[in-house]
Design a protein around this motif. Structure first.
Motif, PDB file in Angstrom:
ATOM      1  N   LEU A  81       0.817  -1.210   0.000  1.00 63.10           N
ATOM      2  CA  LEU A  81       0.000   0.000   0.000  1.00 63.10           C
ATOM      3  C   LEU A  81       0.851   1.261   0.000  1.00 63.10           C
ATOM      4  O   LEU A  81       0.586   2.187  -0.762  1.00 63.10           O
ATOM      5  N   GLN A  82       1.880   1.313   0.812  1.00 69.51           N
ATOM      6  CA  GLN A  82       2.710   2.524   0.889  1.00 69.51           C
ATOM      7  C   GLN A  82       3.381   2.808  -0.456  1.00 69.51           C
ATOM      8  O   GLN A  82       3.445   3.951  -0.888  1.00 69.51           O
ATOM      9  N   ASP A  83       3.895   1.776  -1.129  1.00 72.44           N
ATOM     10  CA  ASP A  83       4.522   1.967  -2.439  1.00 72.44           C
ATOM     11  C   ASP A  83       3.493   2.413  -3.481  1.00 72.44           C
ATOM     12  O   ASP A  83       3.785   3.247  -4.336  1.00 72.44           O
ATOM     13  N   LYS A  84       2.282   1.846  -3.404  1.00 68.15           N
ATOM     14  CA  LYS A  84       1.229   2.250  -4.332  1.00 68.15           C
ATOM     15  C   LYS A  84       0.876   3.714  -4.137  1.00 68.15           C
ATOM     16  O   LYS A  84       0.693   4.452  -5.100  1.00 68.15           O
ATOM     17  N   VAL A  85       0.780   4.126  -2.881  1.00 62.70           N
ATOM     18  CA  VAL A  85       0.426   5.514  -2.588  1.00 62.70           C
ATOM     19  C   VAL A  85       1.531   6.452  -3.074  1.00 62.70           C
ATOM     20  O   VAL A  85       1.250   7.490  -3.686  1.00 62.70           O
ATOM     21  N   ALA A  86       2.788   6.081  -2.852  1.00 66.24           N
ATOM     22  CA  ALA A  86       3.898   6.919  -3.311  1.00 66.24           C
ATOM     23  C   ALA A  86       3.893   7.035  -4.835  1.00 66.24           C
ATOM     24  O   ALA A  86       4.049   8.130  -5.387  1.00 66.24           O
ATOM     25  N   ALA A  87       3.700   5.903  -5.512  1.00 66.54           N
ATOM     26  CA  ALA A  87       3.653   5.925  -6.980  1.00 66.54           C
ATOM     27  C   ALA A  87       2.436   6.704  -7.467  1.00 66.54           C
ATOM     28  O   ALA A  87       2.517   7.462  -8.446  1.00 66.54           O
ATOM     29  N   ASP A  88       1.329   6.554  -6.779  1.00 67.92           N
ATOM     30  CA  ASP A  88       0.116   7.278  -7.160  1.00 67.92           C
ATOM     31  C   ASP A  88       0.291   8.786  -6.980  1.00 67.92           C
ATOM     32  O   ASP A  88      -0.220   9.565  -7.785  1.00 67.92           O
ATOM     33  N   ASN A  89       1.014   9.197  -5.966  1.00 71.83           N
ATOM     34  CA  ASN A  89       1.263  10.629  -5.768  1.00 71.83           C
ATOM     35  C   ASN A  89       2.057  11.210  -6.940  1.00 71.83           C
ATOM     36  O   ASN A  89       1.774  12.321  -7.400  1.00 71.83           O
ATOM     37  N   LYS A  90       3.034  10.451  -7.438  1.00 76.91           N
ATOM     38  CA  LYS A  90       3.794  10.903  -8.607  1.00 76.91           C
ATOM     39  C   LYS A  90       2.892  10.950  -9.845  1.00 76.91           C
ATOM     40  O   LYS A  90       2.970  11.876 -10.650  1.00 76.91           O
ATOM     41  N   LEU A  91       2.046   9.947  -9.960  1.00 81.31           N
ATOM     42  CA  LEU A  91       1.112   9.908 -11.090  1.00 81.31           C
ATOM     43  C   LEU A  91       0.170  11.107 -11.048  1.00 81.31           C
ATOM     44  O   LEU A  91      -0.098  11.723 -12.079  1.00 81.31           O
ATOM     45  N   THR A  92      -0.294  11.459  -9.879  1.00 77.45           N
ATOM     46  CA  THR A  92      -1.193  12.612  -9.740  1.00 77.45           C
ATOM     47  C   THR A  92      -0.514  13.886 -10.237  1.00 77.45           C
ATOM     48  O   THR A  92      -1.116  14.681 -10.956  1.00 77.45           O
TER      49      THR A  92
END
Length: 183
Positions: free
Chosen positions: A84-95
């Motif tokens: 989850l933490q890696d997904k959130v970090a990657a999602d923040n970059k995607l945003t």
């Protein structure tokens, strides 16, 4: 004889209380896992929309290839993340990369007027709201779960059955700052 009945009643009450507390801990943990899964579902929905968005933008903004390449790379990072933490970090970059794509619409009036692009933008916006809600719900449930496993007498049961605390989704410091609006 009556002392035996009293002892049995007390033991039954203790067993019922123990079972109720254990089941409560399981319920809190499973609800947190459910919200974790909801985040995955919404991120998957979002990443599924991105290729369509990129293809729509490509036709209008051919020289913006670097921005579109970043979006696809960050999208892939979200889908490949293991936790989850890696997904959130990657999602923040995607945003952040998606914000650049949204800004492209301002430079390309034909793109902005494109119905498919407008629909995709609306779907992404709705999905973004759902991701936000799922993150809030997850953090709320994690707070309830962590409180339950740390408070007496549930903490005894939690330790016996190895209930582990869960991590909150946290926003990186760089993203906590409010955006600057210039006119």
């Amino acid at each position: 004889m009556s002392l035996t009945i009293i002892v049995i009643i007390i033991l039954v009450i203790l067993v019922v209380a123990y079972v109720a507390m254990y089941n409560g801990l399981v319920k809190y943990r499973n609800r947190a896992r459910e919200f974790d899964s909801q985040i995955d579902v919404q991120l998957k929905r979002r990443t599924d929309l991105i290729p369509n968005l990129v293809e729509t933008v490509k036709g209008y903004a051919k020289h913006e290839q670097e921005t579109l390449t970043k979006v696809i790379a960050y999208r892939n990072n979200v889908t490949e993340a293991d936790n989850l933490q890696d997904k959130v970090a990657a999602d923040n970059k995607l945003t952040g990369a998606l914000r650049q794509v949204f800004a492209l619409a301002e430079n390309y009036p034909d793109l902005k007027a494109n119905q498919e692009f407008s629909q995709l933008m609306e779907e992404l916006s709705n999905t973004e709201n759902k991701v936000s809600y799922a993150r809030q719900a997850y953090n709320s449930q994690v707070q309830q779960y962590d409180t339950a496993i740390e408070t007496f007498p549930r903490n005894i049961i939690a330790n016996i059955h190895h209930f582990e605390s869960m991590n909150f989704i946290e926003i990186p410091e760089a993203e906590k700052e409010a955006p600057k609006v210039k006119f």
